[in-house]
Design an enzyme around this catalytic site. Structure first.
Site, short mmCIF file in Angstrom:
data_model
loop_
_atom_site.label_atom_id
_atom_site.label_comp_id
_atom_site.label_asym_id
_atom_site.label_seq_id
_atom_site.Cartn_x
_atom_site.Cartn_y
_atom_site.Cartn_z
N ASP A 152 0.80 -1.23 0.00
CA ASP A 152 0.00 0.00 0.00
C ASP A 152 0.83 1.27 0.00
O ASP A 152 0.40 2.29 -0.54
CB ASP A 152 -0.93 0.01 1.22
CG ASP A 152 -1.82 1.25 1.26
OD1 ASP A 152 -2.41 1.58 0.21
OD2 ASP A 152 -1.90 1.89 2.32
N ASN A 193 -15.76 -10.41 60.01
CA ASN A 193 -15.38 -10.31 61.42
C ASN A 193 -14.71 -11.61 61.84
O ASN A 193 -15.36 -12.61 62.08
CB ASN A 193 -16.61 -10.04 62.29
CG ASN A 193 -16.25 -9.71 63.73
OD1 ASN A 193 -15.12 -9.94 64.17
ND2 ASN A 193 -17.20 -9.15 64.47
N ASP A 200 -12.24 -7.08 60.38
CA ASP A 200 -10.88 -6.89 60.87
C ASP A 200 -9.89 -7.67 60.00
O ASP A 200 -10.27 -8.34 59.03
CB ASP A 200 -10.76 -7.31 62.34
CG ASP A 200 -11.39 -8.68 62.61
OD1 ASP A 200 -11.36 -9.54 61.71
OD2 ASP A 200 -11.90 -8.88 63.73
N HIS A 257 -2.23 14.30 54.83
CA HIS A 257 -2.71 14.87 56.09
C HIS A 257 -2.70 13.78 57.15
O HIS A 257 -2.65 12.58 56.84
CB HIS A 257 -4.13 15.42 55.93
CG HIS A 257 -5.07 14.43 55.32
ND1 HIS A 257 -5.23 14.30 53.96
CD2 HIS A 257 -5.87 13.48 55.88
CE1 HIS A 257 -6.10 13.33 53.71
NE2 HIS A 257 -6.50 12.81 54.85
N ASP A 307 -2.40 16.56 67.99
CA ASP A 307 -2.96 16.38 69.33
C ASP A 307 -3.97 17.46 69.73
O ASP A 307 -3.86 18.09 70.79
CB ASP A 307 -1.84 16.29 70.37
CG ASP A 307 -2.30 15.56 71.64
OD1 ASP A 307 -3.31 14.83 71.56
OD2 ASP A 307 -1.66 15.74 72.69
N GLU A 365 -1.22 22.16 70.47
CA GLU A 365 -1.14 22.49 71.90
C GLU A 365 -0.15 23.59 72.22
O GLU A 365 -0.33 24.33 73.19
CB GLU A 365 -0.75 21.23 72.69
CG GLU A 365 -1.78 20.11 72.59
CD GLU A 365 -1.29 18.84 73.23
OE1 GLU A 365 -1.87 18.43 74.26
OE2 GLU A 365 -0.32 18.25 72.72
N ASP A 423 -2.94 7.90 48.87
CA ASP A 423 -4.19 8.64 48.95
C ASP A 423 -3.96 10.12 48.68
O ASP A 423 -2.97 10.70 49.14
CB ASP A 423 -4.79 8.46 50.35
CG ASP A 423 -6.06 9.25 50.54
OD1 ASP A 423 -7.06 8.91 49.89
OD2 ASP A 423 -6.04 10.22 51.33
N GLU A 472 -3.41 7.95 43.68
CA GLU A 472 -4.82 8.30 43.47
C GLU A 472 -4.89 9.60 42.67
O GLU A 472 -4.35 10.62 43.08
CB GLU A 472 -5.56 8.49 44.80
CG GLU A 472 -7.02 8.88 44.58
CD GLU A 472 -7.73 9.39 45.83
OE1 GLU A 472 -8.97 9.45 45.80
OE2 GLU A 472 -7.04 9.75 46.80
N ASP A 497 -21.07 7.46 49.61
CA ASP A 497 -20.49 7.27 50.94
C ASP A 497 -21.48 7.75 52.00
O ASP A 497 -21.99 8.87 51.91
CB ASP A 497 -19.19 8.09 50.98
CG ASP A 497 -18.49 8.06 52.32
OD1 ASP A 497 -18.89 7.28 53.19
OD2 ASP A 497 -17.53 8.83 52.48
#
Length: 669
Positions: free
Chosen positions: A74, A177, A221, A299, A308, A320, A388, A428, A548
């Site tokens: 061709d 479980n 778990d 995060h 904390d 704190e 994530d 992600e 969710d």
């Protein structure tokens, strides 16, 4: 976690659709190909499958020989035009005729790109006298393209086990479980104004108290996952376990980490995790498997000792005291009440990665005792990280997707590969993840929302992954797939995580209106397309669920068994995928798109096998004639449907078969 920007790629490379219409030509029409000043587009093909690229993952010292297919006789000439990032210039390589295909229908032309360490991008110029066509990953065009070229990335490899595996994703609290002794009970503790709620398995996921869905626990778990490995490995055949977050956190989803070095006691212990990983890795209970953990590194939670907020730790956190050694690990606009968080969420304060070598970078990935490196090493020895919200990692509260983010990701990759060069890094991202994958220095692949989940959902169910109305015809579906494949190097395409749904989207079964046949159809496509099939627990039997938290219902073990038709089909499809390397790393070629009858056919092929897949997205049965001559399948050959066992004989380059509504066939030579 999904980002709020639904950057969904619509259609790319519309120009290729005209060419696809030509694919149904019978083989007798091919005899007309000649040097007639017209390049026959339907004869052109190249991708980076093993028949067309001798080094998909070249080293810096390996040249790359590329093969272009055309109709026999061709064209008069062909050239490779490639851009070399080393000198910022385009270079030309003249191609030479090399051979005919086994049927004598096509010519193969070859050219070699010289070895070097630099990244390159290439396209083909194809000539028949004065007529010219251009071919690159985005398709064929008459004008020279300015984007969508094929990649050559020397020194970049992605894990073979990811290319060849099947992922099973588990949201731990909702799977099984295995140890009732560690169940969270009603009112066991309170966090952010919500007391914990223990719900019975199989009941509703919504909290009894308003606004407290994250405080609802069912008792799933790691021991439960371990006890059900026989289902994952053998009943289904999946070999890669991806766990949503498992580290200490006050919520059920655990995307707000309190301590990266401690498994949440509701899921077990660090020893439980080690046992689970060892059992996944074992070949004594099914195929040797692999484990991906979910790394939430953009995060922390506000209960993390470094922050904390509620004074849960004996450590002085950034919230704190401004004298805390962790104060600089976060970005405060006005201490203590105003600080950067993930999408402004106060319970998820954003880490400040600072500059290279910072304390945060060392704690997360840089040092030998960092989070990332600890779990890659014994006694855990996980096989990779899913990152994530990976685009958002940044310094000074920035939104990511910038030079700092890319520097962090490159450093993280170097840290991961220093421990285990064969570990996988799965990012992600909800759009085109090319900026993190295209140069081989950051991620190995990404969650393929843009190039798989969304187009599959819109074509098969007529809904997007949020369950909004969004129907597309098969021609647009094919164009979308081609365009999103062109975003990535081939070895990245092969490790993209292809899921029907996730913990951040509505369930595919709900989008399908509860029609299990649509799940069948989606599974057939998922197991035969380019990329790593990823099953979000329960999607294999059509689990229902809205947004969710409804997409995180408990697994129904009265349905999840080999006696369930969808589970049995999943097992068969995974076995078929495992039997044919062409379905994992072979070439992909569109064979047919029929918008009226809602039919889609494509080929997956390599030197060992030529496979034609046909999908019927109509509720009724259709007779389909597939142009398998495009795969160089000779007349008289027998193709066997790997699902039904029916054998078909090729006549005039074609195979005709009836395909049930919302079903398909996988014809292998």
């Amino acid at each position: 976690m999904r980002n709020n920007q639904r950057t969904v790629r619509r259609c790319k490379a519309i120009a290729v659709l005209a060419a696809l219409l030509l694919y149904a030509l019978p083989s007798s029409a091919l005899l007309a190909a000649s040097n007639d000043g017209n390049v026959e587009w339907s004869g052109l093909f190249h991708d980076q499958g093993p028949l067309f690229d001798n080094h998909v993952e070249p080293t810096a010292s390996q040249s790359v020989t590329l093969t272009l297919r055309t109709f026999k006789g061709d064209i008069t000439s062909a050239n490779i035009k490639y851009y070399d990032s080393a000198d910022g210039q385009f270079h030309w390589i003249a191609m030479n005729w090399a051979a005919n295909d086994p049927t004598g229908t096509f010519d193969y032309w070859k050219g070699t790109v010289p070895a070097s360490a630099s990244e390159k991008y290439y396209r083909f110029q194809v000539n028949d006298g004065s007529a010219t066509a251009w071919l690159n990953a985005a398709g064929t065009s008459s004008a020279e393209p300015s984007s969508g070229d094929f990649f050559i990335v020397p020194g970049f490899t992605t894990p073979a086990w990811m290319k060849n595996g099947v992922i099973y994703q588990v949201f731990p609290d909702r799977f099984y479980n295995g140890n009732t002794a560690n169940d969270v009970t009603d009112g066991q503790y309170s966090y952010a104004g919500c007391a914990t709620e223990k719900h019975a398995w199989g009941t509703g996921v919504a909290s009894r108290a308003s606004g407290c869905n994250s405080a609802v626990f069912f008792g799933g778990d790691l021991a439960g996952v371990d006890q059900k490995l026989g289902y994952i490995k053998n009943t289904l055949g999946a070999d890669i376990l991806y766990l949503n977050p498992i580290f200490l956190s006050p919520t059920n989803h655990k995307y707000d980490t309190e301590d990266y070095m401690k498994v949440d006691p509701a899921f077990g212990s660090n020893n439980t995790l080690q046992a689970l990983i060892a059992d996944v890795h074992s070949s004594g209970n099914g195929p040797r498997g692999y484990v991906l953990l979910d790394g939430v590194f953009n995060h922390t939670g506000d209960t993390e000792a470094w922050f904390d907020r509620y004074h849960w730790s004996s450590v002085t956190g950034a919230y704190e005291s401004q004298s805390s050694s962790y104060y600089g690990w976060y970005t405060f606009q006005s201490w203590p009440g105003s600080y950067s968080g993930f999408f402004g969420i106060a319970s998820m304060p954003k880490l400040d990665y600072g500059s290279s070598g910072s304390a945060v970078r060392n704690a997360i990935y840089g040092s030998g005792t960092s989070v990332v490196q600890t779990y890659l090493k014994a006694p855990y020895a996980i096989d990779g990280w899913r990152l994530d919200a990976a685009q958002y990692l940044d310094a000074n509260g920035g939104d990511g997707s910038d030079a700092t983010n890319h520097q962090i990701m490159a450093e993280l990759r170097a840290a991961v590969k220093s421990v285990n060069p064969d570990a996988d890094i799965l990012g992600e991202f909800w759009g085109n993840a090319g900026p993190w994958t295209d140069n081989g220095t950051e991620w190995d692949g990404a969650m393929n929302y843009d190039g798989f989940m969304q187009p599959v959902s819109e074509w098969i169910t007529g809904r997007d992954y949020g369950n909004g109305a969004a129907a597309i015809p098969v021609s647009q579906f094919d164009s979308w797939l081609r365009g999103t494949r062109a975003n990535y190097p081939t070895n990245v395409q092969q490790t993209m995580s292809n899921a029907l749904g996730s913990h951040d989207t509505t369930r595919f079964g709900t989008r399908a209106g509860g029609d299990i046949w649509k799940t069948y159809l989606a599974l057939i496509f998922q197991m035969t397309y380019v990329g790593t099939p990823t099953i979000y627990y329960g999607d294999e039997y059509g689990m229902q669920g809205g947004a969710d938290p409804d997409n995180r219902r408990t697994f129904d073990w009265t349905v999840g068994s080999a006696t369930n038709s969808a589970v049995a089909l999943t097992h068969k499809l995974i076995a078929i995928r495992n039997a044919y390397p062409a379905l994992r790393t072979g070439s992909f070629m569109t064979l047919l798109t029929d918008d009226n009858s809602k039919l889609y056919a494509y080929g997956r092929f390599d030197a060992g096998n030529r496979i034609a897949v046909v999908l019927n997205n109509d509720p009724v049965t259709h007779s389909v004639t597939m142009p398998v001559w495009q795969l160089s399948v000779a007349d008289g050959s027998h193709l066997v449907d790997q699902i039904s066992g029916t054998s078909y004989t090729v006549q005039n380059g074609q195979v005709t078969l009836d395909v049930n509504g919302h079903y398909g066939a996988i014809l292998a030579q």
